[in-house]
Motif scaffolding. Sequence first.
Motif, PDB file in Angstrom:
ATOM      1  N   ILE A  80       1.124 -10.008  16.186  1.00 19.41           N
ATOM      2  CA  ILE A  80       0.553  -9.097  15.201  1.00 19.41           C
ATOM      3  C   ILE A  80      -0.815  -9.616  14.787  1.00 19.41           C
ATOM      4  O   ILE A  80      -0.966 -10.789  14.427  1.00 19.41           O
ATOM      5  CB  ILE A  80       1.467  -8.997  13.966  1.00 19.41           C
ATOM      6  CG1 ILE A  80       2.853  -8.476  14.369  1.00 19.41           C
ATOM      7  CG2 ILE A  80       0.856  -8.091  12.902  1.00 19.41           C
ATOM      8  CD1 ILE A  80       3.878  -8.561  13.265  1.00 19.41           C
ATOM      9  N   THR A  81      -1.823  -8.768  14.859  1.00 19.90           N
ATOM     10  CA  THR A  81      -3.176  -9.114  14.440  1.00 19.90           C
ATOM     11  C   THR A  81      -3.653  -8.108  13.399  1.00 19.90           C
ATOM     12  O   THR A  81      -2.963  -7.138  13.094  1.00 19.90           O
ATOM     13  CB  THR A  81      -4.147  -9.109  15.634  1.00 19.90           C
ATOM     14  OG1 THR A  81      -4.363  -7.750  16.065  1.00 19.90           O
ATOM     15  CG2 THR A  81      -3.588  -9.921  16.804  1.00 19.90           C
ATOM     16  N   SER A  82      -4.828  -8.328  12.889  1.00 21.47           N
ATOM     17  CA  SER A  82      -5.398  -7.408  11.907  1.00 21.47           C
ATOM     18  C   SER A  82      -5.693  -6.041  12.523  1.00 21.47           C
ATOM     19  O   SER A  82      -5.834  -5.048  11.811  1.00 21.47           O
ATOM     20  CB  SER A  82      -6.688  -7.989  11.319  1.00 21.47           C
ATOM     21  OG  SER A  82      -7.642  -8.239  12.345  1.00 21.47           O
ATOM     22  N   LYS A  83      -5.757  -5.995  13.860  1.00 24.75           N
ATOM     23  CA  LYS A  83      -6.047  -4.739  14.555  1.00 24.75           C
ATOM     24  C   LYS A  83      -4.797  -4.070  15.123  1.00 24.75           C
ATOM     25  O   LYS A  83      -4.878  -3.020  15.745  1.00 24.75           O
ATOM     26  CB  LYS A  83      -7.041  -4.997  15.688  1.00 24.75           C
ATOM     27  CG  LYS A  83      -8.399  -5.492  15.220  1.00 24.75           C
ATOM     28  CD  LYS A  83      -9.341  -5.708  16.378  1.00 24.75           C
ATOM     29  CE  LYS A  83     -10.702  -6.200  15.898  1.00 24.75           C
ATOM     30  NZ  LYS A  83     -11.631  -6.435  17.039  1.00 24.75           N
ATOM     31  N   GLY A  84      -3.648  -4.695  14.924  1.00 19.54           N
ATOM     32  CA  GLY A  84      -2.399  -4.133  15.437  1.00 19.54           C
ATOM     33  C   GLY A  84      -1.657  -5.103  16.329  1.00 19.54           C
ATOM     34  O   GLY A  84      -1.646  -6.313  16.075  1.00 19.54           O
ATOM     35  N   THR A 126       0.826  -1.217   0.000  1.00 22.12           N
ATOM     36  CA  THR A 126       0.000   0.000   0.000  1.00 22.12           C
ATOM     37  C   THR A 126       0.856   1.260   0.000  1.00 22.12           C
ATOM     38  O   THR A 126       0.330   2.368  -0.130  1.00 22.12           O
ATOM     39  CB  THR A 126      -0.900   0.029   1.242  1.00 22.12           C
ATOM     40  OG1 THR A 126      -0.072   0.090   2.430  1.00 22.12           O
ATOM     41  CG2 THR A 126      -1.781  -1.215   1.309  1.00 22.12           C
ATOM     42  N   ASN A 127       2.189   1.090   0.200  1.00 26.83           N
ATOM     43  CA  ASN A 127       3.129   2.221   0.282  1.00 26.83           C
ATOM     44  C   ASN A 127       2.801   3.143   1.462  1.00 26.83           C
ATOM     45  O   ASN A 127       3.073   4.343   1.413  1.00 26.83           O
ATOM     46  CB  ASN A 127       3.144   3.029  -1.023  1.00 26.83           C
ATOM     47  CG  ASN A 127       3.686   2.217  -2.175  1.00 26.83           C
ATOM     48  OD1 ASN A 127       4.589   1.409  -2.003  1.00 26.83           O
ATOM     49  ND2 ASN A 127       3.108   2.406  -3.356  1.00 26.83           N
ATOM     50  N   LYS A 128       2.236   2.583   2.519  1.00 20.25           N
ATOM     51  CA  LYS A 128       1.872   3.371   3.695  1.00 20.25           C
ATOM     52  C   LYS A 128       2.982   3.294   4.737  1.00 20.25           C
ATOM     53  O   LYS A 128       3.428   2.204   5.108  1.00 20.25           O
ATOM     54  CB  LYS A 128       0.563   2.870   4.291  1.00 20.25           C
ATOM     55  CG  LYS A 128      -0.013   3.779   5.374  1.00 20.25           C
ATOM     56  CD  LYS A 128      -1.393   3.300   5.813  1.00 20.25           C
ATOM     57  CE  LYS A 128      -1.995   4.252   6.840  1.00 20.25           C
ATOM     58  NZ  LYS A 128      -3.347   3.809   7.269  1.00 20.25           N
ATOM     59  N   PHE A 129       3.403   4.446   5.239  1.00 17.13           N
ATOM     60  CA  PHE A 129       4.473   4.553   6.232  1.00 17.13           C
ATOM     61  C   PHE A 129       3.931   5.310   7.439  1.00 17.13           C
ATOM     62  O   PHE A 129       3.436   6.424   7.304  1.00 17.13           O
ATOM     63  CB  PHE A 129       5.658   5.298   5.615  1.00 17.13           C
ATOM     64  CG  PHE A 129       6.839   5.434   6.528  1.00 17.13           C
ATOM     65  CD1 PHE A 129       7.674   4.362   6.758  1.00 17.13           C
ATOM     66  CD2 PHE A 129       7.117   6.638   7.161  1.00 17.13           C
ATOM     67  CE1 PHE A 129       8.775   4.480   7.594  1.00 17.13           C
ATOM     68  CE2 PHE A 129       8.207   6.761   7.992  1.00 17.13           C
ATOM     69  CZ  PHE A 129       9.038   5.679   8.217  1.00 17.13           C
ATOM     70  N   GLN A 130       4.003   4.705   8.636  1.00 23.08           N
ATOM     71  CA  GLN A 130       3.401   5.351   9.796  1.00 23.08           C
ATOM     72  C   GLN A 130       4.013   4.856  11.101  1.00 23.08           C
ATOM     73  O   GLN A 130       4.600   3.780  11.155  1.00 23.08           O
ATOM     74  CB  GLN A 130       1.895   5.088   9.834  1.00 23.08           C
ATOM     75  CG  GLN A 130       1.540   3.611   9.960  1.00 23.08           C
ATOM     76  CD  GLN A 130       0.059   3.351   9.976  1.00 23.08           C
ATOM     77  OE1 GLN A 130      -0.734   4.229  10.325  1.00 23.08           O
ATOM     78  NE2 GLN A 130      -0.358   2.141   9.598  1.00 23.08           N
ATOM     79  N   CYS A 131       3.865   5.667  12.153  1.00 24.32           N
ATOM     80  CA  CYS A 131       4.253   5.261  13.506  1.00 24.32           C
ATOM     81  C   CYS A 131       3.066   4.535  14.113  1.00 24.32           C
ATOM     82  O   CYS A 131       1.963   5.087  14.182  1.00 24.32           O
ATOM     83  CB  CYS A 131       4.622   6.476  14.351  1.00 24.32           C
ATOM     84  SG  CYS A 131       5.056   6.062  16.065  1.00 24.32           S
ATOM     85  N   VAL A 132       3.286   3.290  14.551  1.00 21.72           N
ATOM     86  CA  VAL A 132       2.184   2.484  15.068  1.00 21.72           C
ATOM     87  C   VAL A 132       2.227   2.296  16.579  1.00 21.72           C
ATOM     88  O   VAL A 132       1.231   1.914  17.185  1.00 21.72           O
ATOM     89  CB  VAL A 132       2.154   1.103  14.394  1.00 21.72           C
ATOM     90  CG1 VAL A 132       1.819   1.241  12.919  1.00 21.72           C
ATOM     91  CG2 VAL A 132       3.481   0.368  14.577  1.00 21.72           C
ATOM     92  N   ARG A 133       3.392   2.558  17.199  1.00 22.31           N
ATOM     93  CA  ARG A 133       3.479   2.363  18.650  1.00 22.31           C
ATOM     94  C   ARG A 133       4.576   3.240  19.227  1.00 22.31           C
ATOM     95  O   ARG A 133       5.730   3.153  18.822  1.00 22.31           O
ATOM     96  CB  ARG A 133       3.771   0.894  18.967  1.00 22.31           C
ATOM     97  CG  ARG A 133       3.518   0.474  20.411  1.00 22.31           C
ATOM     98  CD  ARG A 133       2.036   0.384  20.687  1.00 22.31           C
ATOM     99  NE  ARG A 133       1.780  -0.106  22.024  1.00 22.31           N
ATOM    100  CZ  ARG A 133       1.152  -1.252  22.300  1.00 22.31           C
ATOM    101  NH1 ARG A 133       0.717  -2.007  21.317  1.00 22.31           N
ATOM    102  NH2 ARG A 133       0.944  -1.626  23.547  1.00 22.31           N
ATOM    103  N   LYS A 134       4.209   4.072  20.191  1.00 20.03           N
ATOM    104  CA  LYS A 134       5.175   4.918  20.887  1.00 20.03           C
ATOM    105  C   LYS A 134       5.748   4.168  22.093  1.00 20.03           C
ATOM    106  O   LYS A 134       5.078   3.341  22.700  1.00 20.03           O
ATOM    107  CB  LYS A 134       4.505   6.215  21.361  1.00 20.03           C
ATOM    108  CG  LYS A 134       4.137   7.183  20.247  1.00 20.03           C
ATOM    109  CD  LYS A 134       5.358   7.922  19.764  1.00 20.03           C
ATOM    110  CE  LYS A 134       5.000   9.038  18.809  1.00 20.03           C
ATOM    111  NZ  LYS A 134       6.206   9.758  18.334  1.00 20.03           N
ATOM    112  N   ASN A 135       6.988   4.500  22.430  1.00 15.72           N
ATOM    113  CA  ASN A 135       7.645   3.887  23.596  1.00 15.72           C
ATOM    114  C   ASN A 135       7.544   2.366  23.539  1.00 15.72           C
ATOM    115  O   ASN A 135       7.005   1.709  24.430  1.00 15.72           O
ATOM    116  CB  ASN A 135       7.034   4.418  24.890  1.00 15.72           C
ATOM    117  CG  ASN A 135       7.166   5.919  25.012  1.00 15.72           C
ATOM    118  OD1 ASN A 135       8.230   6.483  24.772  1.00 15.72           O
ATOM    119  ND2 ASN A 135       6.081   6.584  25.364  1.00 15.72           N
ATOM    120  N   PHE A 136       8.112   1.809  22.472  1.00 15.71           N
ATOM    121  CA  PHE A 136       7.976   0.384  22.201  1.00 15.71           C
ATOM    122  C   PHE A 136       9.181  -0.062  21.393  1.00 15.71           C
ATOM    123  O   PHE A 136       9.736   0.714  20.618  1.00 15.71           O
ATOM    124  CB  PHE A 136       6.688   0.147  21.403  1.00 15.71           C
ATOM    125  CG  PHE A 136       6.170  -1.262  21.452  1.00 15.71           C
ATOM    126  CD1 PHE A 136       5.546  -1.750  22.587  1.00 15.71           C
ATOM    127  CD2 PHE A 136       6.269  -2.090  20.342  1.00 15.71           C
ATOM    128  CE1 PHE A 136       5.030  -3.042  22.625  1.00 15.71           C
ATOM    129  CE2 PHE A 136       5.762  -3.380  20.364  1.00 15.71           C
ATOM    130  CZ  PHE A 136       5.137  -3.854  21.504  1.00 15.71           C
TER     131      PHE A 136
END
Length: 272
Positions: free
Chosen positions: A161-165, A121-131
């Motif tokens: 890892i799940t479909s929800k994160g 999808t070419n998506k780049f993002q922060c998914v978890r802080k302090n991890f």
Amino acid sequence: PHGIINALCRAEVGNKANGKQYGSAALENARADKDTADKTAYAAEFPFSRRLHESLAFVKTHIAFQHSEKHGNEGHKAEPARLNQENDESYNIGNVYGTTIYLNVVRGAGDGDVYTYNWKTNKFQCVRKNFAILNASGKYMITSNYTPTDISPFPQYIYKITSKGFEKVKKLGQNTSQSQIVGKKIYYAKYVSVTEGLHDMTVWSCDLNGKNVTSVLKVSSKYEHGDVMLQTVGAKSFDFVDIPNEENKDPEYYRFDMTTEKTTPITEAEAQ
């Protein structure tokens, strides 16, 4: 995150912890796991390296474009971005699962965040802080909220890892060290408390899903102020070291055979 992709383009696949590289071995184990329902994620093994670098190159271009749109071209030339040496950031690949690359962004004294890049999808993002992802095999990961800059044990967890994160599966321990994935098992060392030091160590194992927790070995340093630390774990044995912390005394290395349950002295050169 401008320096992330440049660093990753030069990095090996896999994260490094305490001088050992585990990430690539974890991926190999995941591909060899014929029982997992998610094995299709690793079906196209041969083009992985090429696809990874092509994806990272795309992210580099995408980030540069976003920066240009937001801040203009001034101060952001076309040459490769560099790591910010002043804020002491570092980057490594914590896991690759499906079409997603999980990136550890470590800030200074062990704090960090996890970013993802999906090359479909070419998506780049922060998914978890302090991890931080310390080790991984397929959808299962050994994680922490921070990584100490010294040898102190710290809280470590199993996430999947799940479909929800990310979903927490189990806490390995409050004072944990050297967690490693070998095949379908996780091995880790636990200590009584940080204040009591590393004098007394228990090595535990469990399945990737946190079940079947087993005490493998309990060992204490032969020295009053000594520290015992787990080293590399193999399929049938693991090494540990007894550090005297006394003048003119060298560390002593041992190998524990998990089949015979016997401990044998070894040299430092023999240590895995």
